[in-house]
Design a protein around this motif. Structure first.
Motif, PDB file in Angstrom:
ATOM      1  N   LEU A   1       5.526  19.009 -64.829  1.00  0.00           N
ATOM      2  CA  LEU A   1       4.075  19.224 -64.792  1.00  0.00           C
ATOM      3  C   LEU A   1       3.693  20.110 -65.975  1.00  0.00           C
ATOM      4  N   VAL A   2       2.662  19.694 -66.705  1.00  0.00           N
ATOM      5  CA  VAL A   2       2.210  20.445 -67.879  1.00  0.00           C
ATOM      6  C   VAL A   2       0.721  20.729 -67.737  1.00  0.00           C
ATOM      7  N   ALA A   3       0.299  21.907 -68.168  1.00  0.00           N
ATOM      8  CA  ALA A   3      -1.129  22.238 -68.143  1.00  0.00           C
ATOM      9  C   ALA A   3      -1.522  22.859 -69.477  1.00  0.00           C
ATOM     10  N   GLU A   4      -2.762  22.593 -69.853  1.00  0.00           N
ATOM     11  CA  GLU A   4      -3.290  23.167 -71.103  1.00  0.00           C
ATOM     12  C   GLU A   4      -4.427  24.110 -70.754  1.00  0.00           C
ATOM     13  N   VAL A   5      -4.457  25.265 -71.402  1.00  0.00           N
ATOM     14  CA  VAL A   5      -5.536  26.241 -71.169  1.00  0.00           C
ATOM     15  C   VAL A   5      -6.760  25.790 -71.964  1.00  0.00           C
ATOM     16  N   VAL A   6      -7.874  25.536 -71.246  1.00  0.00           N
ATOM     17  CA  VAL A   6      -9.075  25.042 -71.944  1.00  0.00           C
ATOM     18  C   VAL A   6     -10.212  26.059 -71.991  1.00  0.00           C
ATOM     19  N   ASP A   7     -10.104  27.142 -71.169  1.00  0.00           N
ATOM     20  CA  ASP A   7     -11.193  28.131 -71.196  1.00  0.00           C
ATOM     21  C   ASP A   7     -10.721  29.473 -70.630  1.00  0.00           C
ATOM     22  N   ASN A   8     -11.359  30.553 -71.093  1.00  0.00           N
ATOM     23  CA  ASN A   8     -11.189  31.890 -70.497  1.00  0.00           C
ATOM     24  C   ASN A   8     -12.389  32.128 -69.595  1.00  0.00           C
ATOM     25  N   THR A   9     -12.172  32.513 -68.343  1.00  0.00           N
ATOM     26  CA  THR A   9     -13.314  32.743 -67.447  1.00  0.00           C
ATOM     27  C   THR A   9     -13.540  34.227 -67.171  1.00  0.00           C
ATOM     28  N   THR A  10     -12.453  34.944 -66.876  1.00  0.00           N
ATOM     29  CA  THR A  10     -12.547  36.402 -66.677  1.00  0.00           C
ATOM     30  C   THR A  10     -11.328  37.001 -67.366  1.00  0.00           C
ATOM     31  N   SER A  11     -11.089  38.308 -67.175  1.00  0.00           N
ATOM     32  CA  SER A  11      -9.944  38.924 -67.860  1.00  0.00           C
ATOM     33  C   SER A  11      -8.633  38.245 -67.463  1.00  0.00           C
ATOM     34  N   ARG A  12      -8.497  37.886 -66.175  1.00  0.00           N
ATOM     35  CA  ARG A  12      -7.279  37.185 -65.739  1.00  0.00           C
ATOM     36  C   ARG A  12      -7.512  35.702 -65.470  1.00  0.00           C
ATOM     37  N   GLY A  13      -8.765  35.303 -65.475  1.00  0.00           N
ATOM     38  CA  GLY A  13      -9.103  33.931 -65.112  1.00  0.00           C
ATOM     39  C   GLY A  13      -9.037  32.967 -66.286  1.00  0.00           C
ATOM     40  N   ARG A  14      -8.541  31.760 -66.026  1.00  0.00           N
ATOM     41  CA  ARG A  14      -8.502  30.694 -67.034  1.00  0.00           C
ATOM     42  C   ARG A  14      -8.883  29.376 -66.361  1.00  0.00           C
ATOM     43  N   THR A  15      -9.311  28.415 -67.190  1.00  0.00           N
ATOM     44  CA  THR A  15      -9.460  27.039 -66.705  1.00  0.00           C
ATOM     45  C   THR A  15      -8.314  26.237 -67.288  1.00  0.00           C
ATOM     46  N   LEU A  16      -7.568  25.540 -66.424  1.00  0.00           N
ATOM     47  CA  LEU A  16      -6.450  24.714 -66.875  1.00  0.00           C
ATOM     48  C   LEU A  16      -6.773  23.240 -66.676  1.00  0.00           C
ATOM     49  N   ARG A  17      -6.319  22.422 -67.643  1.00  0.00           N
ATOM     50  CA  ARG A  17      -6.328  20.982 -67.434  1.00  0.00           C
ATOM     51  C   ARG A  17      -4.882  20.534 -67.262  1.00  0.00           C
ATOM     52  N   PHE A  18      -4.556  19.979 -66.110  1.00  0.00           N
ATOM     53  CA  PHE A  18      -3.197  19.490 -65.885  1.00  0.00           C
ATOM     54  C   PHE A  18      -3.038  18.110 -66.519  1.00  0.00           C
ATOM     55  N   LEU A  19      -1.956  17.957 -67.261  1.00  0.00           N
ATOM     56  CA  LEU A  19      -1.677  16.686 -67.930  1.00  0.00           C
ATOM     57  C   LEU A  19      -0.647  15.961 -67.070  1.00  0.00           C
ATOM     58  N   PHE A  20      -1.116  14.961 -66.354  1.00  0.00           N
ATOM     59  CA  PHE A  20      -0.245  14.294 -65.384  1.00  0.00           C
ATOM     60  C   PHE A  20      -0.557  12.806 -65.378  1.00  0.00           C
ATOM     61  N   ASP A  21       0.485  11.988 -65.499  1.00  0.00           N
ATOM     62  CA  ASP A  21       0.273  10.547 -65.650  1.00  0.00           C
ATOM     63  C   ASP A  21       0.021   9.799 -64.346  1.00  0.00           C
ATOM     64  N   GLY A  22       0.572  10.294 -63.253  1.00  0.00           N
ATOM     65  CA  GLY A  22       0.506   9.548 -61.988  1.00  0.00           C
ATOM     66  C   GLY A  22      -0.874   9.567 -61.348  1.00  0.00           C
ATOM     67  N   SER A  23      -0.931   9.039 -60.113  1.00  0.00           N
ATOM     68  CA  SER A  23      -2.191   8.999 -59.353  1.00  0.00           C
ATOM     69  C   SER A  23      -2.575  10.403 -58.894  1.00  0.00           C
ATOM     70  N   TYR A  24      -3.792  10.537 -58.373  1.00  0.00           N
ATOM     71  CA  TYR A  24      -4.256  11.829 -57.876  1.00  0.00           C
ATOM     72  C   TYR A  24      -3.360  12.304 -56.726  1.00  0.00           C
ATOM     73  N   GLU A  25      -2.974  11.361 -55.855  1.00  0.00           N
ATOM     74  CA  GLU A  25      -2.106  11.708 -54.706  1.00  0.00           C
ATOM     75  C   GLU A  25      -0.768  12.264 -55.197  1.00  0.00           C
ATOM     76  N   GLU A  26      -0.226  11.613 -56.241  1.00  0.00           N
ATOM     77  CA  GLU A  26       1.064  12.069 -56.792  1.00  0.00           C
ATOM     78  C   GLU A  26       0.915  13.450 -57.448  1.00  0.00           C
ATOM     79  N   PHE A  27      -0.228  13.649 -58.084  1.00  0.00           N
ATOM     80  CA  PHE A  27      -0.496  14.948 -58.719  1.00  0.00           C
ATOM     81  C   PHE A  27      -0.551  16.053 -57.660  1.00  0.00           C
ATOM     82  N   ARG A  28      -1.282  15.791 -56.555  1.00  0.00           N
ATOM     83  CA  ARG A  28      -1.390  16.803 -55.506  1.00  0.00           C
ATOM     84  C   ARG A  28      -0.024  17.060 -54.852  1.00  0.00           C
ATOM     85  N   GLN A  29       0.778  16.000 -54.762  1.00  0.00           N
ATOM     86  CA  GLN A  29       2.119  16.146 -54.206  1.00  0.00           C
ATOM     87  C   GLN A  29       2.985  17.032 -55.109  1.00  0.00           C
ATOM     88  N   ALA A  30       2.797  16.863 -56.432  1.00  0.00           N
ATOM     89  CA  ALA A  30       3.554  17.691 -57.390  1.00  0.00           C
ATOM     90  C   ALA A  30       3.168  19.163 -57.232  1.00  0.00           C
TER      91      ALA A  30
END
Length: 351
Positions: A120-149
């Protein structure tokens, strides 16, 4: 009398922090506060049944904790990074609001890898607070498979004060037995004391259960940093109160029965959707309601809760319900009698 944050401070010996739950769910200790008579009794949680009669209603929060804590590595440096999943922003693009630790190392554009095989790989796309970030997970499978991961790689997010390692039992034990709808980053802890056996006994006695959902966020546990309570801002949490729940609760109110909110989360949810004539409205939305003394409660006339942290929004709400002097007297007695505090701790019934 206007209250300040320092009015909710007390000294808590470290040994009273509950690192583990009681052996049996319903065998935690129970302190019973009677507001009318200003009395305090000491019981076991399963004795709760003695305080309820046929037609009384218990309002329970059926949110389910998801395994929100992920351990990852930063690309290139391999630095260990803890990621705490807070909220899914967009299912399609796999965008999540998260907290990262240590935050100073994590910048926009960084990639984080999770799992032994970096599956599982994620990319940081935004800073929200001092500790907060927005991540985009890069995942090829279906949404169900992603949630299972996420499920497979994540672990139960035990509260920070529990210093031990997460144990396999925590996944089941840090979840109410009536948990249904996944979305909380922390358990509604008053409900952790209910066993299947106790629920059955309550049902046989004729007590009704009304379910709602409030997805507990981390903001609930944030200490109040300002002395002036009116300046504290609560984080929003998602609330769903079905029509059936409103119907059950309102019938009990009209019949002058006991209506008991199980936990501060249930109480916060119902107080966020109360009608002008003190009945419960169905609701689907968000709440950032902050309840502190003085406050007139509209729906519940009884409450079950745990023992909370000093200066927390939770102790402030309970103080508004129990009356400040009685609650502080009860906390003093709890310390003296060795009651266990916080998530895995003992419970309190306020009637």
């Amino acid at each position: 009398m206007k209250m300040k944050t320092s009015d909710f401070n007390f000294k808590l010996p470290e040994e009273l922090l509950a690192e583990h739950p009681s052996e049996q769910r319903d065998e935690a200790r129970l302190m019973v506060l009677d507001r009318k008579n200003q009395t305090i009794e000491h019981k076991q949680f399963k004795d709760l049944i003695d305080y309820f009669d046929e037609g009384d209603v218990m309002i329970m929060n059926n949110t389910k904790v998801f395994p929100a804590r992920l351990m990852g590595n930063k690309e290139k440096t391999g630095a260990k990074i803890e990621v705490f999943l807070l909220r899914e922003l967009d299912a399609e693009t796999r965008l999540w609001d998260v907290l990262v630790d240590p935050a100073r190392k994590i910048r926009i554009g960084n990639k984080l890898f999770f799992g032994d095989d970096d599956s599982l790989v994620a990319e940081v796309v935004d800073n929200t607070t001092s500790r907060g970030r927005t991540l985009r997970f890069l995942f090829d499978g279906s949404y169900e498979e992603f949630r299972q991961a996420l499920e497979d790689l994540g672990e139960t997010p035990l509260p920070k004060y529990i210093k031990r390692e997460v144990e396999p039992e925590d996944a089941e034990r840090y979840q109410t037995i009536y948990a249904k709808h996944e979305g909380a980053v922390a358990a509604p802890t008053a409900g952790l004391h209910f066993s299947k056996h106790l629920l059955k006994r309550l049902e046989i006695k004729g007590i009704e259960f009304a379910e709602l959902t409030l997805h507990v966020g981390l903001g609930t546990f944030a200490p109040v940093e300002v002395e002036d309570l009116s300046k504290h801002k609560m984080e929003s949490e998602q609330v769903i109160i079905p029509e059936e729940t409103a119907k059950i609760v309102n019938a009990a109110i009209d019949a002058k029965k006991r209506v008991c909110a199980i936990g501060t989360t249930s109480m916060r949810a119902i107080e966020s959707s109360v009608s002008a004539n003190n009945h419960l409205n169905p609701y689907n939305g968000w709440t950032n309601k902050f309840i502190h003394p003085p406050y007139d409660f509209g729906v519940a006339n009884c409450m079950i809760t745990n023992f909370h942290t000093p200066k927390s929004t939770l102790i402030m709400m309970v103080s508004a319900f129990a009356g400040h002097d009685l609650l502080m007297k009860a906390y003093k007695e709890a310390v003296k009698e060795g009651y266990k505090f916080y998530s895995y701790g003992d419970a309190m019934l306020i009637i």
